[in-house]
Design an enzyme around this catalytic site. Sequence first.
Site, mmCIF file in Angstrom:
data_model
loop_
_atom_site.group_PDB
_atom_site.id
_atom_site.type_symbol
_atom_site.label_atom_id
_atom_site.label_comp_id
_atom_site.label_asym_id
_atom_site.label_seq_id
_atom_site.Cartn_x
_atom_site.Cartn_y
_atom_site.Cartn_z
ATOM 1 N N GLY A 238 -20.200 48.963 75.654
ATOM 2 C CA GLY A 238 -20.064 48.384 74.444
ATOM 3 C C GLY A 238 -19.589 49.164 73.531
ATOM 4 N N GLU A 274 -22.184 51.373 81.546
ATOM 5 C CA GLU A 274 -21.347 50.402 82.055
ATOM 6 C C GLU A 274 -20.146 50.455 81.152
ATOM 7 O OE1 GLU A 274 -23.314 46.742 82.229
ATOM 8 O OE2 GLU A 274 -24.987 47.245 83.794
ATOM 9 N N PRO A 275 -19.642 51.579 80.731
ATOM 10 C CA PRO A 275 -18.491 51.679 79.734
ATOM 11 C C PRO A 275 -17.275 51.090 80.429
ATOM 12 C CG PRO A 275 -18.757 53.845 80.581
ATOM 13 C CD PRO A 275 -19.766 52.804 81.187
ATOM 14 N N GLY A 276 -16.555 50.251 79.711
ATOM 15 C CA GLY A 276 -15.141 49.743 79.928
ATOM 16 C C GLY A 276 -14.149 50.175 78.949
ATOM 17 N N ARG A 277 -14.048 49.664 77.952
ATOM 18 C CA ARG A 277 -13.232 49.818 76.794
ATOM 19 C C ARG A 277 -12.903 51.226 76.392
ATOM 20 N NH1 ARG A 277 -12.003 45.836 73.043
ATOM 21 N NH2 ARG A 277 -14.086 44.801 73.367
ATOM 22 N N TYR A 317 -8.881 36.880 69.484
ATOM 23 C CA TYR A 317 -9.933 37.712 68.984
ATOM 24 C C TYR A 317 -9.476 38.158 67.401
ATOM 25 C CZ TYR A 317 -11.466 38.486 73.591
ATOM 26 O OH TYR A 317 -11.815 38.479 74.800
ATOM 27 N N CYS A 345 5.702 29.223 73.143
ATOM 28 C CA CYS A 345 5.751 28.162 72.253
ATOM 29 C C CYS A 345 4.414 27.807 71.416
ATOM 30 C CB CYS A 345 6.215 26.834 72.973
ATOM 31 S SG CYS A 345 8.169 27.375 73.497
ATOM 32 N N GLU A 346 3.862 28.518 70.921
ATOM 33 C CA GLU A 346 2.794 28.424 70.100
ATOM 34 C C GLU A 346 2.635 29.391 68.954
ATOM 35 O OE1 GLU A 346 -1.129 27.931 71.286
ATOM 36 O OE2 GLU A 346 -0.553 27.628 73.180
ATOM 37 N N TYR A 374 -8.900 45.135 78.669
ATOM 38 C CA TYR A 374 -8.839 43.767 78.307
ATOM 39 C C TYR A 374 -7.314 43.478 77.874
ATOM 40 C CZ TYR A 374 -13.656 44.834 78.390
ATOM 41 O OH TYR A 374 -14.800 45.211 78.690
HETATM 42 N N1 LLP Z 1 -21.395 45.416 81.111
HETATM 43 C C1 LLP Z 1 -21.340 44.081 80.798
HETATM 44 C C2 LLP Z 1 -22.387 43.427 81.428
HETATM 45 C C3 LLP Z 1 -20.324 43.755 80.098
HETATM 46 O O1 LLP Z 1 -20.395 42.158 79.850
HETATM 47 C C4 LLP Z 1 -19.234 44.403 79.474
HETATM 48 C C5 LLP Z 1 -18.249 43.664 78.705
HETATM 49 C C6 LLP Z 1 -19.202 45.675 79.813
HETATM 50 C C7 LLP Z 1 -20.274 46.033 80.243
HETATM 51 C C8 LLP Z 1 -18.288 46.579 79.155
HETATM 52 O O2 LLP Z 1 -18.132 46.292 77.955
HETATM 53 P P1 LLP Z 1 -17.279 47.553 77.022
HETATM 54 O O3 LLP Z 1 -17.881 48.871 77.121
HETATM 55 O O4 LLP Z 1 -15.866 47.204 77.803
HETATM 56 O O5 LLP Z 1 -17.232 47.118 75.524
HETATM 57 N N2 LLP Z 1 -12.238 40.583 76.280
HETATM 58 C C9 LLP Z 1 -12.931 41.079 75.252
HETATM 59 C C10 LLP Z 1 -14.174 41.870 75.393
HETATM 60 C C11 LLP Z 1 -15.001 41.264 76.471
HETATM 61 C C12 LLP Z 1 -16.171 42.444 76.982
HETATM 62 C C13 LLP Z 1 -17.069 41.429 77.901
HETATM 63 N N3 LLP Z 1 -18.017 42.482 78.552
HETATM 64 C C14 LLP Z 1 -11.825 42.167 74.212
HETATM 65 O O6 LLP Z 1 -10.713 41.907 74.748
HETATM 66 O O7 LLP Z 1 -12.236 42.451 73.369
#
Ligand code: LLP
Length: 425
Positions: A238, A274-277, A317, A345-346, A374
């Site tokens: 997050g 659990e970092p993603g972004r 978003y 076309c939107e 994402y």
């Molecule tokens: N753990 C869980 C349980 C999650 O649901 C998520 C993201 C993460 C970890 C990773 O979060 P991060 O570190 O990436 O913030 N599509 C949206 C973001 C959706 C996030 C969903 N869950 C966007 O493009 O902003």
Amino acid sequence: MHHFDYIRGTLYAEGVSINEIAEAVGTPFYCYSSATLERHYNVFKSPFPADTLICYSVKANSNTSVIATLARQGAGADIVSVGELRRALAAGVPADRIVFSGVGKQPEELAEALDVGIYQFNVESEAELHALSDIADEKGVAAPVALRVNPDVDAKTHAKITTGRTQDKFGIPWAQAESLYALAGRLPGIQIVGIDVHIGSQITALDPFEAAFLRVVEMVGRLRKQGHDISRIDLGGGLGIPYKSGNTPPPHPDEYAALINRIVGDLKTQIIFEPGRLIAGNAGILVSRVIYTKENGERSFLILDAAMNDLIRPALYDAHHDIIAVDNSDPNLPLHTYDVVGPVCETADTFAKERALPPLKARDLVAFLSAGAYGAVQAGTYNTRPLIPEVLVRGDRFSVVRPRPSLDALLGLDVMAPWLEETAK
Ligand code: LLP
């Protein structure tokens, strides 16, 4: 920090010219930088104790070469489906570094994850706890479980990506957490190992994290008094990334780490993230070519070959992505104001309104920054537009890590109903 920089007025990913990739693979395409992925992983990991497990949240960018790049640095994986489980394993993430999140895990998914022996199930409801208990008990194994608790904290991010408030669908309501731990302690096939929390995504202040983690630490104290063995604390992902140059950046991972080490340092638990972004976001760009420019008297439109189906974040978003010209040899040219749009076309197929850019013409290339998370994973084929390629760069090499499917392949997914093939009588 990322490794997309201008060299003599033209954009490079590490040591590879974006023009060169565009010539080789065509546009649009996503381009990822290995050095940036690795750097982000290591910057995130280094302030924490050595046994901390960083489970890269595969949903952010699930290309197997991206996951494999991180797995080689020691990353685990946070998955939310059996598809992501198979990707993580295929990319070389050991099963005992995989945590399984999500509100709707299906019995077959739980069974497969048990069979391969993943590290942890983050259980989000009583119903899921029973389902997991039944399946594990039948298999004669114990599922390692953390309950994902919902601390009722507003992450102050976009409403569509906040997850830790009572009204959100995620996690176990705070007031039910202790009774669910008691139930988990009694159920066969369940081994309580820890607690889990994740309050949202693109969080740009530390106080929501602080509020949530303080609550979780209190809860750990109560659970331990009740006899539960809480040896792991999963703090989710997050942490936000900078999207807009010139804006105050979100807290640095070191500040986030200092907060966490202060709050949970004395618990003597393993910490999981659990970092993603944060890992993938600024490690990727979307490269697109200008098809046409169009003036309507009031506005100038820059019509690109990328569209909302390729990068949906602005439409979904209202997300901002910096857009830059790939060739910018004269940075002193006066800027021009464009509405940057795609061919779909939107009206929602608008990437940016009134964006100041160097003057551009048909066939010029532009790059959307911060598109590594994402981006490709949320792409679709709306308007019968095939998914676009993904390219991974490492030093002076690049590789197409997902090729562009042909239109025939896309059309070939449909099957004609048999009655439409019968000749008219
Ligand atoms: N753990 C869980 C349980 C999650 O649901 C998520 C993201 C993460 C970890 C990773 O979060 P991060 O570190 O990436 O913030 N599509 C949206 C973001 C959706 C996030 C969903 N869950 C966007 O493009 O902003």
